[in-house]
Design an enzyme around this catalytic site. Structure first.
Site, mmCIF file in Angstrom:
data_model
loop_
_atom_site.group_PDB
_atom_site.id
_atom_site.type_symbol
_atom_site.label_atom_id
_atom_site.label_comp_id
_atom_site.label_asym_id
_atom_site.label_seq_id
_atom_site.Cartn_x
_atom_site.Cartn_y
_atom_site.Cartn_z
ATOM 1 N N CYS A 1 0.643 -1.159 0.154
ATOM 2 C CA CYS A 1 0.134 -0.076 0.140
ATOM 3 C C CYS A 1 0.675 1.345 0.007
ATOM 4 C CB CYS A 1 -1.027 -0.176 1.114
ATOM 5 S SG CYS A 1 -0.455 0.054 2.789
ATOM 6 N N HIS B 1 -2.452 0.973 7.102
ATOM 7 C CA HIS B 1 -2.955 0.875 5.991
ATOM 8 C C HIS B 1 -2.920 2.586 5.334
ATOM 9 C CE1 HIS B 1 -4.433 -0.003 2.227
ATOM 10 N NE2 HIS B 1 -5.435 0.721 2.283
ATOM 11 N N ASP C 1 -7.591 4.594 -3.483
ATOM 12 C CA ASP C 1 -6.684 3.537 -2.583
ATOM 13 C C ASP C 1 -6.523 2.439 -3.763
ATOM 14 O OD1 ASP C 1 -5.486 1.974 -1.255
ATOM 15 O OD2 ASP C 1 -7.270 1.477 0.221
#
Length: 270
Positions: A69, A108, A125
């Site tokens: 991520c 995250h 995202d």
């Protein structure tokens, strides 16, 4: 560093008008999801991936690799900023798979993005390594639903004791809304992710240290590798699963099925 936008857009197969509009945000987001895989090979092989933009470009854009991520969303944030979007870095607590009462750390990374043609902000995202990941950005509006075909998402407020509203991203599976992660709108900065990235990549208790994880979203299909278990889920819900024979087959599948090219001679642990 000057980011090579032409190379990035070639990598994800995108062409379009380079303006900070909602439509550009949607199409770039989906193209990135389809174009660059999720993978955690650096931590598995014993290092924390660099989040410096030149290294991200060398790895994800030019190097035939993916990332997790912090890498994906740091790269996307740089691209969107160059295009004129206003980007705020956020951090979420993953609740997918958590047992009742479990409290996980915020590990995250995600983005809040503002456009020139819509007063509503969006959550973007491209780095959530799960089948419930967003394919397109979702409006930052309570109870907003997004049909990012073949997926279905919504944002809701979750109860908590903090001073800021807590947002929860959910994905619909079989008529049930499944929580994915929770976040507030407190801005984070690049050094915050350096610390989190180091922890996630090097802590021996981190799941990203212990097994290979790779995800690839393709038209009509989502492919996931966890350790030696390969799962393919078609858009119609059909699931096929098989166990790979060993590390040599894992490397072959990573290259052929996920598009992750590791240097010749790479040896995976276990």
């Amino acid at each position: 560093m000057t980011l090579d936008l032409d190379a990035y857009f070639a990598r994800i197969g995108w062409s379009g008008e380079r303006r900070p509009t909602v439509e550009v945000l949607r199409s770039v987001h989906r193209a990135h999801m389809l174009g660059i895989p999720f993978e955690n090979l650096d931590p598995v092989l014993g290092s924390a991936p660099s989040l410096a933009l030149p290294d991200l470009e060398a790895k994800l854009v030019r190097g035939g690799r993916g990332g997790y991520c912090y890498e994906h969303n740091t790269l996307l944030a740089a691209v969107l900023t160059r295009l004129g979007f206003r980007v705020t870095l956020l951090t979420a607590r993953v609740v997918l798979g958590a047992a009742p009462g479990d409290i996980r750390p915020r590990t995250h990374m995600l983005l809040k993005v503002e456009t020139e043609d819509d007063p509503t902000a969006y959550v973007a995202d491209v780095g959530f390594g799960a089948s419930g990941a967003l394919l397109e950005p979702i409006p930052l509006v309570v109870d907003a639903e997004l049909l990012d075909t073949p997926r279905h998402h919504r944002l809701v407020h979750a109860p908590h004791d903090g001073p800021l509203e807590l947002w929860e991203l959910q994905t619909e599976k079989g008529g049930v809304w499944e929580p994915q992660y929770e976040f507030t709108l407190e801005p984070f900065e690049a050094p915050d992710y350096d610390v989190i990235n180091w922890h996630v990549a090097t802590n021996p208790r981190s799941p990203f240290q212990q097994a290979v994880y790779a995800q690839r979203t393709l038209p009509g299909l989502h492919r996931a590798l966890s350790g030696r278990t390969l799962v393919e889920t078609a858009d119609d819900g059909t699931v096929t699963e098989r166990e790979l024979g060993g590390t040599a087959e894992v490397l072959r599948v990573l290259a052929e099925d996920f598009g992750v090219r590791l240097p010749e001679g790479t040896v995976l642990p276990g």
